[in-house]
Design a protein around this motif. Structure first.
Motif, PDB file in Angstrom:
ATOM      1  N   LEU A  42       4.415 -15.024   7.782  1.00  0.00           N
ATOM      2  CA  LEU A  42       5.277 -16.123   7.336  1.00  0.00           C
ATOM      3  C   LEU A  42       4.647 -17.415   7.850  1.00  0.00           C
ATOM      4  O   LEU A  42       4.470 -17.569   9.063  1.00  0.00           O
ATOM      5  N   PRO A  43       4.311 -18.326   6.949  1.00  0.00           N
ATOM      6  CA  PRO A  43       3.676 -19.562   7.414  1.00  0.00           C
ATOM      7  C   PRO A  43       4.689 -20.506   8.066  1.00  0.00           C
ATOM      8  O   PRO A  43       5.871 -20.508   7.702  1.00  0.00           O
ATOM      9  N   VAL A  44       4.214 -21.272   9.023  1.00  0.00           N
ATOM     10  CA  VAL A  44       5.046 -22.330   9.588  1.00  0.00           C
ATOM     11  C   VAL A  44       5.258 -23.353   8.485  1.00  0.00           C
ATOM     12  O   VAL A  44       4.316 -23.774   7.824  1.00  0.00           O
ATOM     13  N   SER A  45       6.501 -23.717   8.273  1.00  0.00           N
ATOM     14  CA  SER A  45       6.826 -24.663   7.210  1.00  0.00           C
ATOM     15  C   SER A  45       7.995 -25.519   7.662  1.00  0.00           C
ATOM     16  O   SER A  45       8.622 -25.250   8.696  1.00  0.00           O
ATOM     17  N   ASP A  46       8.293 -26.529   6.862  1.00  0.00           N
ATOM     18  CA  ASP A  46       9.458 -27.369   7.150  1.00  0.00           C
ATOM     19  C   ASP A  46      10.732 -26.532   7.156  1.00  0.00           C
ATOM     20  O   ASP A  46      11.642 -26.785   7.942  1.00  0.00           O
ATOM     21  N   GLU A  47      10.790 -25.510   6.302  1.00  0.00           N
ATOM     22  CA  GLU A  47      11.967 -24.651   6.236  1.00  0.00           C
ATOM     23  C   GLU A  47      12.136 -23.846   7.523  1.00  0.00           C
ATOM     24  O   GLU A  47      13.251 -23.692   8.026  1.00  0.00           O
ATOM     25  N   VAL A  48      11.046 -23.322   8.050  1.00  0.00           N
ATOM     26  CA  VAL A  48      11.111 -22.558   9.297  1.00  0.00           C
ATOM     27  C   VAL A  48      11.575 -23.467  10.432  1.00  0.00           C
ATOM     28  O   VAL A  48      12.452 -23.090  11.217  1.00  0.00           O
ATOM     29  N   ILE A  49      11.020 -24.646  10.504  1.00  0.00           N
ATOM     30  CA  ILE A  49      11.419 -25.607  11.541  1.00  0.00           C
ATOM     31  C   ILE A  49      12.893 -25.949  11.393  1.00  0.00           C
ATOM     32  O   ILE A  49      13.637 -26.009  12.377  1.00  0.00           O
ATOM     33  N   SER A  50      13.346 -26.137  10.173  1.00  0.00           N
ATOM     34  CA  SER A  50      14.747 -26.445   9.922  1.00  0.00           C
ATOM     35  C   SER A  50      15.657 -25.305  10.376  1.00  0.00           C
ATOM     36  O   SER A  50      16.709 -25.538  10.982  1.00  0.00           O
ATOM     37  N   VAL A  51      15.267 -24.072  10.100  1.00  0.00           N
ATOM     38  CA  VAL A  51      16.060 -22.922  10.535  1.00  0.00           C
ATOM     39  C   VAL A  51      16.144 -22.889  12.058  1.00  0.00           C
ATOM     40  O   VAL A  51      17.211 -22.629  12.625  1.00  0.00           O
ATOM     41  N   LEU A  52      15.046 -23.158  12.733  1.00  0.00           N
ATOM     42  CA  LEU A  52      15.051 -23.168  14.199  1.00  0.00           C
ATOM     43  C   LEU A  52      15.969 -24.255  14.741  1.00  0.00           C
ATOM     44  O   LEU A  52      16.719 -24.026  15.698  1.00  0.00           O
ATOM     45  N   GLU A  53      15.931 -25.425  14.131  1.00  0.00           N
ATOM     46  CA  GLU A  53      16.817 -26.518  14.558  1.00  0.00           C
ATOM     47  C   GLU A  53      18.280 -26.142  14.337  1.00  0.00           C
ATOM     48  O   GLU A  53      19.132 -26.353  15.209  1.00  0.00           O
ATOM     49  N   GLN A  54      18.567 -25.575  13.179  1.00  0.00           N
ATOM     50  CA  GLN A  54      19.940 -25.167  12.877  1.00  0.00           C
ATOM     51  C   GLN A  54      20.400 -24.042  13.809  1.00  0.00           C
ATOM     52  O   GLN A  54      21.570 -24.010  14.225  1.00  0.00           O
ATOM     53  N   ALA A  55      19.504 -23.135  14.131  1.00  0.00           N
ATOM     54  CA  ALA A  55      19.843 -22.042  15.041  1.00  0.00           C
ATOM     55  C   ALA A  55      20.213 -22.579  16.418  1.00  0.00           C
ATOM     56  O   ALA A  55      21.201 -22.150  17.018  1.00  0.00           O
ATOM     57  N   ALA A  56      19.424 -23.519  16.910  1.00  0.00           N
ATOM     58  CA  ALA A  56      19.706 -24.108  18.219  1.00  0.00           C
ATOM     59  C   ALA A  56      21.051 -24.827  18.214  1.00  0.00           C
ATOM     60  O   ALA A  56      21.812 -24.756  19.190  1.00  0.00           O
ATOM     61  N   GLU A  57      21.373 -25.483  17.122  1.00  0.00           N
ATOM     62  CA  GLU A  57      22.662 -26.180  17.021  1.00  0.00           C
ATOM     63  C   GLU A  57      23.825 -25.208  16.919  1.00  0.00           C
ATOM     64  O   GLU A  57      24.928 -25.489  17.378  1.00  0.00           O
ATOM     65  N   ALA A  58      23.604 -24.060  16.285  1.00  0.00           N
ATOM     66  CA  ALA A  58      24.679 -23.077  16.061  1.00  0.00           C
ATOM     67  C   ALA A  58      25.005 -22.261  17.299  1.00  0.00           C
ATOM     68  O   ALA A  58      26.134 -21.747  17.431  1.00  0.00           O
ATOM     69  N   LEU A  59      24.061 -22.101  18.213  1.00  0.00           N
ATOM     70  CA  LEU A  59      24.263 -21.208  19.349  1.00  0.00           C
ATOM     71  C   LEU A  59      25.535 -21.472  20.151  1.00  0.00           C
ATOM     72  O   LEU A  59      26.280 -20.532  20.442  1.00  0.00           O
ATOM     73  N   PRO A  60      25.840 -22.709  20.544  1.00  0.00           N
ATOM     74  CA  PRO A  60      27.058 -22.914  21.350  1.00  0.00           C
ATOM     75  C   PRO A  60      28.329 -22.427  20.646  1.00  0.00           C
ATOM     76  O   PRO A  60      29.245 -21.915  21.301  1.00  0.00           O
ATOM     77  N   GLY A  61      28.379 -22.529  19.341  1.00  0.00           N
ATOM     78  CA  GLY A  61      29.553 -22.089  18.602  1.00  0.00           C
ATOM     79  C   GLY A  61      29.694 -20.579  18.499  1.00  0.00           C
ATOM     80  O   GLY A  61      30.748 -20.082  18.105  1.00  0.00           O
ATOM     81  N   LEU A  62      28.667 -19.843  18.879  1.00  0.00           N
ATOM     82  CA  LEU A  62      28.708 -18.384  18.800  1.00  0.00           C
ATOM     83  C   LEU A  62      29.205 -17.722  20.082  1.00  0.00           C
ATOM     84  O   LEU A  62      29.410 -16.517  20.109  1.00  0.00           O
ATOM     85  N   ARG A  63      29.405 -18.516  21.103  1.00  0.00           N
ATOM     86  CA  ARG A  63      29.905 -17.935  22.359  1.00  0.00           C
ATOM     87  C   ARG A  63      31.332 -17.433  22.166  1.00  0.00           C
ATOM     88  O   ARG A  63      32.119 -18.041  21.464  1.00  0.00           O
ATOM     89  N   GLN A  64      31.638 -16.341  22.809  1.00  0.00           N
ATOM     90  CA  GLN A  64      32.982 -15.765  22.662  1.00  0.00           C
ATOM     91  C   GLN A  64      33.782 -15.952  23.919  1.00  0.00           C
ATOM     92  O   GLN A  64      33.365 -16.017  24.972  1.00  0.00           O
TER      93      GLN A  64
END
Length: 66
Positions: free
Chosen positions: A44-66
């Motif tokens: 899988l090549p590094v792309s703007d989409e991959v970077i975007s997914v990583l940014e979104q993942a980092a933002e989503a993590l706090p909301g996943l805590r139970q």
């Protein structure tokens, strides 16, 4: 180096989440780890989409805590 550290962090989060029964965060972390494994092995090549997914993942993590 940063990519490997990021992947390792999601790998650890996956294992820890699964260990304590936090299935949502464990599976979420697995999906990001899997994507990063593909980037590392160059199927899988590094792309703007991959970077975007990583940014979104980092933002989503706090909301996943139970």
């Amino acid at each position: 180096d940063a990519l490997l550290t990021f992947r390792r962090s999601f790998h650890t989060l996956k294992g820890s989440g699964r260990l304590v029964g936090a299935k949502t965060i464990g599976e979420f972390a697995w999906s990001i780890e899997n994507m990063l494994n593909r980037v590392i092995d160059e199927t899988l090549p590094v792309s703007d989409e991959v970077i975007s997914v990583l940014e979104q993942a980092a933002e989503a993590l706090p909301g996943l805590r139970q």
